[in-house]
Motif scaffolding. Structure first.
Motif, mmCIF file in Angstrom:
data_model
loop_
_atom_site.group_PDB
_atom_site.id
_atom_site.type_symbol
_atom_site.label_atom_id
_atom_site.label_comp_id
_atom_site.label_asym_id
_atom_site.label_seq_id
_atom_site.Cartn_x
_atom_site.Cartn_y
_atom_site.Cartn_z
ATOM 1 N N UNK A 56 0.828 -1.206 0.000
ATOM 2 C CA UNK A 56 0.000 0.000 0.000
ATOM 3 C C UNK A 56 0.867 1.264 0.000
ATOM 4 N N UNK A 57 0.210 2.413 -0.121
ATOM 5 C CA UNK A 57 0.939 3.684 -0.200
ATOM 6 C C UNK A 57 0.400 4.681 0.818
ATOM 7 N N UNK A 58 1.036 5.874 0.884
ATOM 8 C CA UNK A 58 0.774 6.786 1.995
ATOM 9 C C UNK A 58 0.564 8.217 1.508
ATOM 10 N N UNK A 59 -0.236 8.942 2.286
ATOM 11 C CA UNK A 59 -0.425 10.375 2.077
ATOM 12 C C UNK A 59 0.061 11.087 3.344
ATOM 13 N N UNK A 60 0.889 12.118 3.166
ATOM 14 C CA UNK A 60 1.409 12.887 4.302
ATOM 15 C C UNK A 60 0.761 14.267 4.233
ATOM 16 N N UNK A 61 -0.023 14.613 5.263
ATOM 17 C CA UNK A 61 -0.760 15.887 5.269
ATOM 18 C C UNK A 61 -0.093 16.813 6.285
ATOM 19 N N UNK A 92 1.282 7.165 -8.663
ATOM 20 C CA UNK A 92 1.013 6.837 -7.261
ATOM 21 C C UNK A 92 0.064 5.641 -7.155
ATOM 22 N N UNK A 93 -0.912 5.582 -8.060
ATOM 23 C CA UNK A 93 -1.890 4.480 -8.022
ATOM 24 C C UNK A 93 -1.306 3.159 -8.519
ATOM 25 N N UNK A 144 -5.209 2.293 -3.453
ATOM 26 C CA UNK A 144 -3.931 1.766 -2.948
ATOM 27 C C UNK A 144 -3.459 2.548 -1.719
ATOM 28 N N UNK A 145 -4.047 3.726 -1.478
ATOM 29 C CA UNK A 145 -3.692 4.547 -0.317
ATOM 30 C C UNK A 145 -4.300 3.926 0.942
ATOM 31 N N UNK A 146 -3.448 3.525 1.896
ATOM 32 C CA UNK A 146 -3.966 2.962 3.140
ATOM 33 C C UNK A 146 -3.756 3.861 4.347
ATOM 34 N N UNK A 147 -2.640 4.605 4.369
ATOM 35 C CA UNK A 147 -2.312 5.323 5.596
ATOM 36 C C UNK A 147 -2.193 6.823 5.313
ATOM 37 N N UNK A 148 -2.748 7.622 6.222
ATOM 38 C CA UNK A 148 -2.576 9.065 6.176
ATOM 39 C C UNK A 148 -1.779 9.480 7.407
#
Length: 995
Positions: free
Chosen positions: A556-561, A615-616, A639-643
């Motif tokens: 999976x992949x990540x988003x950093x806010x 990213x996808x 595919x985004x699992x973690x923020x």
């Protein structure tokens, strides 16, 4: 009598849908079938299926279509063909050609071409002077006007390959629904096996049979799931007829069958609830509706046809397919014969109007859809009375003046309705289209206090203000979305106050006192603390370690806010040091005066879309996207699992942002994960404050999983009561397998092991797993050794999770992958208590009164005055967000200890009783509405410890100290804070002062 799939599930489906099968009647003669021979609109009887045994269906095993039935339907439904009968053969020839193209064009393309024929969208030159006229294969407007047959054990042969289908529904000679029934008496066999047969075997080996398919279904008599051609099995969905509907019995499946497989529903799905689109890899895909989209679309259509009420509020939780719902509704409204060619307007928040509707759909995929990019274009199209599907933004109405069109057959659907009230946009829309129907859709709950939204969209006739509701719990139950897990690691930032004061004096030496004070206030703002380089490095270090151990192994992949655009640049710099520049990318908007180094990260819409496609893509090295305001709403990347959240957010914005993570993505993705560095837990509680007690199940309770782990391990080990697990080799495996002698016992063991595996994957790599690692590895090996060699029972005997495989291969030692940062858990009770503080202003006044009263006891004592001021500062810093709940607790403990020391010195005997429960008293003085309820529980527990175990002078004995330390460890363990040595030391130091 024994039970099997044929005499239970298969027969139940036939009996539920056909009176002929139930009564044992002879198959109907062709002329007697419902609707047969009737002229259009003449037959008003309800549409029902007639049962015909497969042996009596006039076809050869190599035929997909029943051509004699199809020929008669063509003659009956098309006057031009009735006038010249050989035209029926021309149509059948064209349909045969599509069946043959499946090998070259693929199943989806062939099915799309066939759907055009089924929906009456194809023409032939059968009119006067060779004029093209539509050809009807099916009467979708009057289902009873078709020949409707259900049959079973339909054999189809393609070359040397022969397949037998359990249940087939045939309309006018065309097999449009295929169902697979499985035995209800073996727990290892489920609906998944039937779906696997259809999806992975039948569709690949005999694709021609599925060219006319509307959808397929599978059931084992417990659960019913359906999907369209080539749809991944993990997104096959349930069909429900009402809220909180039970599942699990033959009666439940029968109710579903009687609802979904009605001829009227099947033909409705064919006509209005099927869309073809091109995915990111330029492949054609077919999408059909989920049940909530079907029923809500028909509610919208019913209101518009009846003409009243002229509005409705639709709350379907984030990620459950609202945009697709609007596409289906637009299709059905545009084609409805009673609406006189209406205009449908889809109003969205922010969109790439030329192309993109969702992550999957382009405007080009929806017939007669037009993107409206400017106010002038909107005014022009409505002024010209254009009858199409218009897609635009709410702000175009804000710029419009007066009435744009007074027609009543304009239907407006507004996405993210709760935001459209900003700047009276809802009122402007009403003025522009005074007689239009107005339906508001939202993915986040609307509080009753939000009266504007209810005024604009809610109809008085709707109970609780909603026309349709699809809750978070329902979307998780249906696997439309996933649960959300939260983690709150503590980022420690030590500040050397003396050094800062010295440096501050040095750099502000030439400033006036007033200027110096102003600069100090500005420097203390949260942004400065958030951007502290040491803190940023600590956060990014934690992000990278957390991602590599918990997220990356499963692909999976990540988003950093982050806090703002400058933070994007700062975080990216540290991340590049640790991982290299390819691993992350910034997605931000640009401004004219941006520094040069920022501008390289600003992209036009095409470049940004290409980046997000990377990213996808699971194979692309881009693992993290760093954002501050972009991609927090509407961004669809399963595919985004973690923020990783390091930005203060509130209410709808917060809820929409965190729901980026809970889209489904294969079987390995079990939940969305939010790692919170800024302390937004209480804001989550507020954002979820909606609709009775639905909040109680929204946030997954990690603590419950920890409690369930040892219980589930024991349940699995109970299958092997006398087996010595230290014995290796074939002797040990034989002994274990002898405890699972039958299929029934093996299936029970498998069911228990699957639950354990799910818990293990969700918790890994939590240190709490370490004591059970050896047993879990042993159980996994036994499980693998008794899996059916045929591979049947794919739902139960599933592929092992990535973390379990790693464990078995001994590539990861959980003891060495420790994350000693605390995981705070929001459970239902906690959220309820947080939300119960109805009057924070009154609470603040009470604190002030108590604090003053305490200080008055020691009026004039500078030591107590200083402690009072310190307490007030702690309260202020906590209120402003500079202290998270855990840091707040530690600071209060420190002050409590010093208060006790000071009171003991002031008057030991008199103050001894007054000092009791000092921590509780100080906590009440300093806590705010933002203080986490868990902190209050810890405070109460710490003050209770001495009451339980203390005895005179216990501090001076080893036994007394050991007893109190043990009790304190046990208390902190309850909250999974036992690894925090600083907290332990502060709490113990306070207790030592307690008399």
């Amino acid at each position: 009598m024994s039970f099997n799939e044929s005499n239970t599930v298969e027969q139940m489906i036939l009996d539920a849908l056909s009176a002929d099968a139930a009564s044992g009647n002879q198959p109907l003669e062709l002329k007697d079938a419902p609707g047969w021979g009737a002229s259009l609109g003449e037959d008003l009887r309800p549409a029902t299926w007639s049962y015909v045994p497969a042996a009596d269906v006039p076809r050869q095993p190599a035929d997909v279509m029943v051509e004699s039935w199809l020929r008669q339907a063509l003659i009956r439904l098309n006057p031009e063909i009735a006038n010249q009968l050989d035209r029926a053969d021309e149509v059948i020839y064209a349909l045969r050609a599509i069946l043959l193209t499946v090998q070259a064009d693929g199943l989806v393309r062939a099915n799309e071409n066939f759907m055009d024929w089924l929906r009456g969208e194809k023409t032939m030159p059968f009119g006067p002077n060779g004029e093209h006229v539509p050809v009807r294969l099916v009467d979708t407007a009057s289902p009873a006007g078709n020949q409707l047959v259900v049959t079973n054990q339909w054999v189809y042969q393609a070359g040397s390959v022969e397949k037998r289908f359990d249940v087939v529904f045939v309309v006018n000679g065309l097999p449009i629904v295929i169902g697979e029934a499985k035995t209800p008496t073996r727990s290892a066999v489920t609906w998944f096996d039937g779906a696997f047969q259809i999806n992975e075997i039948y569709e690949k080996q005999v694709p021609a049979m599925f060219v006319p398919s509307v959808f397929s279904f599978a059931t084992e008599g417990k659960l019913f799931r359906y999907g369209s051609i080539r749809m991944p099995i993990d997104i096959w969905g349930p069909w429900r007829t009402r809220e909180n509907e039970p599942e699990g019995s033959l009666a439940d499946v029968r109710r579903t069958v009687e609802s979904m497989l009605q001829p009227a529903v099947v033909l409705d799905i064919l006509q209005s609830f099927t869309v073809f689109a091109t995915d990111k890899k330029y492949r054609r895909i077919k999408v059909i509706c989920r049940y909530q989209q079907y029923f809500t679309t028909n509610q919208i259509v019913d209101r518009v046809v009846k003409g009243y009420p002229k509005k409705g509020l639709i709350w379907h939780f984030q990620g459950s397919g609202k945009t697709l719902l609007m596409v289906f509704a637009a299709q059905k409204l545009r084609l409805h014969p009673k609406l006189g060619n209406p205009t449908v307007i889809i109003v969205v928040d922010r969109i790439d109007l030329d192309t993109q509707i969702t992550g999957t759909f382009n405007a080009a995929d929806v017939p007669n859809m037009v993107g409206v990019a400017t106010r002038q274009e909107l005014q022009s199209l409505l002024g010209q009375d254009v009858r199409k599907v218009l897609i635009t933004t709410i702000h175009k109405f804000g710029e419009a003046e007066g009435k744009l069109n007074e027609r009543s057959n304009i239907i407006v659907m507004v996405d993210e309705a709760h935001r459209t009230q900003e700047g009276d946009l809802g009122r402007k829309m009403r003025e522009a289209l005074p007689n239009a129907f107005l339906f508001g859709l939202t993915g986040t709950p609307i509080n009753r206090a939000d009266r504007n939204t209810y005024w604009a969209f809610g109809a008085n006739e709707d109970e609780k203000g909603y026309m349709s509701r699809y809750s978070f719990q329902e979307s998780i139950r249906d696997k439309a979305t996933l649960p959300l897990h939260f983690e709150a690691p503590e980022v420690k930032l030590k500040i050397n106050k003396t050094a800062i004061d010295e440096a501050f004096k040095h750099i502000t030496g030439d400033l006036s006192e007033q200027d110096r004070d102003d600069l100090a206030k500005r420097a203390a703002k949260m942004a400065v603390l958030v951007k502290n380089p040491e803190r940023i490095r600590a956060v990014v270090n934690h992000i990278v370690k957390h991602f590599q151990s918990k997220v990356e192994p499963n692909g999976f992949k990540a988003q950093v806010v982050v806090f703002d655009r400058e933070c994007c640049i700062l975080y990216k710099a540290v991340m590049d040091e640790l991982l290299g520049p390819e691993a992350s990318a910034i997605v931000i908007s640009g401004a004219q005066n941006d520094p040069t180094e920022w501008k390289q990260h600003v992209r036009d819409k095409d470049a940004e879309e290409k980046l997000l496609d990377r990213f996808r893509d699971p194979a692309d090295p881009l693992k993290y996207v760093i954002v501050t305001s972009k991609l927090l709403t509407g961004f669809d990347a399963p595919i985004l699992q973690v923020m990783y959240l390091d930005k203060p957010m509130k209410d709808h914005n917060l809820l929409q942002a965190i729901c980026r993570t809970n889209r489904t993505f294969g079987q390995k993705k079990t939940h969305g994960l939010i790692v919170d560095y800024i302390g937004i837990f209480d804001d989550v509680a507020q954002a979820l404050d909606f609709d009775e007690k639905a909040v109680q199940q929204v946030v997954s309770n990690i603590e419950e999983l920890r409690k369930a782990l040892p219980v589930q391990v024991q349940k699995c080990l109970a299958f092997f009561p006398h087996v010595d697990r230290s014995v290796g080799g074939y002797e040990g495996l034989l002994a274990a397998q002898q405890c699972l002698p039958t299929n029934e016992v093996r299936d029970k063991f498998a069911a228990n092991y699957i639950v354990l595996g799910t818990i293990w994957e969700a918790l890994s790599p939590d240190p709490c797993l370490s004591p059970y690692e050896k047993d879990y590895r042993w159980l996994t090996q036994v499980y693998e050794s008794v899996k059916p060699p045929s591979g049947n029972g794919k739902l139960l005997w599933h592929a092992l999770g990535a973390k379990t495989v790693e464990l078995i291969n001994q590539n990861v030692h959980l003891e060495s992958v420790r994350d000693d940062l605390e995981t705070l858990v929001l459970d239902a009770e906690v959220l309820e208590e947080i939300l119960a503080d109805a009057d924070p202003a009154k609470r603040g006044r009470e604190i002030e009164i108590r604090l003053i009263a305490r200080l008055r006891k020691h009026l004039g004592n500078p030591q107590f005055t200083a402690l009072g001021e310190r307490l007030e500062k702690i309260k202020e810093r906590h209120e402003q967000g500079f202290l998270n709940s855990l840091q707040f607790l530690k600071e209060i403990l420190e002050v409590a200890k010093e208060v006790l020391e000071a009171e003991k010195e002031a008057d030991p005997k008199e103050e001894r009783d007054r000092a009791k429960e000092a921590l509780t008293e100080l906590f009440k003085d300093a806590k705010t509405k933002n203080t986490h309820i868990i902190v209050e529980r810890i405070v109460a527990d710490i003050d209770d410890i001495v009451k339980k175990v203390r005895f005179p002078d216990w501090q001076r004995t080893n036994a007394g100290e050991r007893l109190v330390q043990k009790e304190l460890r046990r208390t902190l363990l309850k909250y999974q804070l036992h690894t925090d040595q600083e907290l332990f030391d502060k709490a113990y130091g306070y207790i030592r002062q307690y008399y």
